[in-house]
Design an enzyme around this catalytic site. Structure first.
Site, PDB file in Angstrom:
ATOM      1  N   ARG A   1       0.707  -1.322  -0.070  1.00  0.00           N
ATOM      2  CA  ARG A   1       0.075  -0.046  -0.110  1.00  0.00           C
ATOM      3  C   ARG A   1       0.905   1.281  -0.160  1.00  0.00           C
ATOM      4  O   ARG A   1       1.943   1.373   0.565  1.00  0.00           O
ATOM      5  CB  ARG A   1      -0.839   0.093   1.102  1.00  0.00           C
ATOM      6  CG  ARG A   1      -1.861  -1.135   1.201  1.00  0.00           C
ATOM      7  CD  ARG A   1      -3.086  -0.861   0.028  1.00  0.00           C
ATOM      8  NE  ARG A   1      -4.051  -1.692   0.149  1.00  0.00           N
ATOM      9  CZ  ARG A   1      -3.917  -2.643  -1.062  1.00  0.00           C
ATOM     10  NH1 ARG A   1      -2.796  -2.856  -1.804  1.00  0.00           N
ATOM     11  NH2 ARG A   1      -4.825  -3.476  -1.027  1.00  0.00           N
TER      12      ARG A   1
ATOM     13  N   GLU B   1      -2.088   8.543  -4.736  1.00  0.00           N
ATOM     14  CA  GLU B   1      -2.425   7.682  -5.806  1.00  0.00           C
ATOM     15  C   GLU B   1      -3.616   8.036  -6.671  1.00  0.00           C
ATOM     16  O   GLU B   1      -4.737   8.127  -5.716  1.00  0.00           O
ATOM     17  CB  GLU B   1      -2.413   6.153  -5.535  1.00  0.00           C
ATOM     18  CG  GLU B   1      -2.029   4.970  -6.742  1.00  0.00           C
ATOM     19  CD  GLU B   1      -1.875   3.690  -6.050  1.00  0.00           C
ATOM     20  OE1 GLU B   1      -2.795   2.761  -6.370  1.00  0.00           O
ATOM     21  OE2 GLU B   1      -0.991   3.550  -5.446  1.00  0.00           O
TER      22      GLU B   1
ATOM     23  N   HIS C   1       0.096   0.509 -10.305  1.00  0.00           N
ATOM     24  CA  HIS C   1      -0.688  -0.119  -9.704  1.00  0.00           C
ATOM     25  C   HIS C   1      -1.234  -1.485 -10.536  1.00  0.00           C
ATOM     26  O   HIS C   1      -2.465  -1.634 -10.575  1.00  0.00           O
ATOM     27  CB  HIS C   1      -1.842   0.550  -8.961  1.00  0.00           C
ATOM     28  CG  HIS C   1      -2.459  -0.367  -7.702  1.00  0.00           C
ATOM     29  ND1 HIS C   1      -2.850   0.659  -6.555  1.00  0.00           N
ATOM     30  CD2 HIS C   1      -2.696  -1.686  -7.369  1.00  0.00           C
ATOM     31  CE1 HIS C   1      -3.454  -0.407  -5.772  1.00  0.00           C
ATOM     32  NE2 HIS C   1      -3.068  -1.553  -6.092  1.00  0.00           N
TER      33      HIS C   1
END
Length: 306
Positions: free
Chosen positions: A219, A248, A267
């Site tokens: 994360r 993000e 990601h």
């Protein structure tokens, strides 16, 4: 059981559940919500909904938005994407150590000299510390075996992780920060919790070897981004490989993009096609356990977020 899938129904998941005898319906009649969106997409749950199956392994966004209602039971996709995320993590490790970002950024054969003398190789007796050594970590350990790395697994309990040479409880890292300096690669696969948020800060980065790499496929919030930028610019660590970051999406003008020693993927160590391929079978298994009055395979505590 009646279910609905929001905000975007995936045919493969709907077909898996209906094929197992469950009824696809609208939200107002559903007992189960299969959810594949972000916090902004989450609906108000009607009284009929008894449990939520998320498509994601991590639910920190829902938790931070206060959406993990204790009124219903929750299941995530923990471990479901271990193969893809572990492979993507290994790719980031290799790409960072082999300095692929450098030559791509320079777009010149002139990068060869620096790469000749500064590239690193996993097989050369490297120590890999995996922080958050759950299902993905276990799969990564299997993939690392041919390289002959020494693996230090870190988890909450210190419970032995198969294939690791050593397992530490995460509290040991807080009690003895010098442990960070043992690793050539620090790989982050941990969930985002109060304990882990911002755990990689300037103090930890200073403890790492100047030849070490930080790889984050867990994360973004595990790392204090400004501290990482500073460490990379100063050469306090050799480099980083990031699939997740904070913020993000990472803005196009962010400093991380311009660093020759920071390899980034957006990601994508896990992808939507893989999620569509695998989620249906998990949703069916969890539905069976729910109907049998059992704990679901990936059920988690909504208050803790894991």
């Amino acid at each position: 059981m009646r279910f609905t899938m929001l905000p975007r129904p995936w045919d493969s998941v709907v077909e898996a559940l209906t094929g197992a005898g469950h009824e696809h319906t609208d939200l107002d009649r559903a007992e189960c919500l299969v959810f594949n969106g972000g916090p902004e997409d989450f609906p108000d749950l009607p009284p009929t909904v008894r449990y939520v199956q998320t498509a994601m392994a991590g639910v920190d966004g829902l938790r931070e938005a206060g959406l993990l209602s204790p009124r219903v039971r929750w299941a995530n996709a923990a471990g479901l994407y271990a193969d893809s995320v572990a492979e993507g993590t290994l790719g980031l490790m290799l790409g960072a150590a082999h300095m692929y970002k450098l030559v791509t950024a320079r777009a010149s054969w002139n990068a060869a000299k620096k790469m000749q003398y500064e590239s690193q190789f996993l097989y050369a007796g490297k120590t890999v510390m995996i922080v958050g050594a759950g299902g993905i970590g276990a799969r990564l350990i299997e993939m690392l075996e041919p390289f002959g790395c020494r693996v230090i697994a870190v988890n909450r309990s210190g419970r032995t992780v198969a294939g690791a040479h050593e397992t530490l409880p995460i509290d040991d890292l807080h009690a003895d920060p010098s442990q960070w300096g043992r690793a050539d690669f620090v790989v982050l696969l941990a969930p985002l919790t109060e304990q882990t948020h911002g755990m990689i800060d300037a103090a930890v980065l200073e403890r790492m070897k100047p030849t070490a790499f930080l790889v984050n496929a867990g994360r973004g919030g595990l790392v204090v981004t400004d501290d990482l930028v500073d460490a990379l610019r100063k050469g306090n660590i050799a480099g980083a490989g990031l699939d997740v970051m904070e913020p993000e999406p990472l803005p196009d003008d962010h400093l991380l993009w311009g660093l020759d020693n920071c390899l980034i993927t957006p990601h994508t160590t896990n992808t939507i096609p893989i999620m569509k391929e695998r989620l249906g079978a998990l949703a069916v298994r969890n539905a069976e356990r729910y109907e049998a009055g059992e704990r679901m395979e990936t059920e988690f505590d909504p208050e803790a977020g894991y």
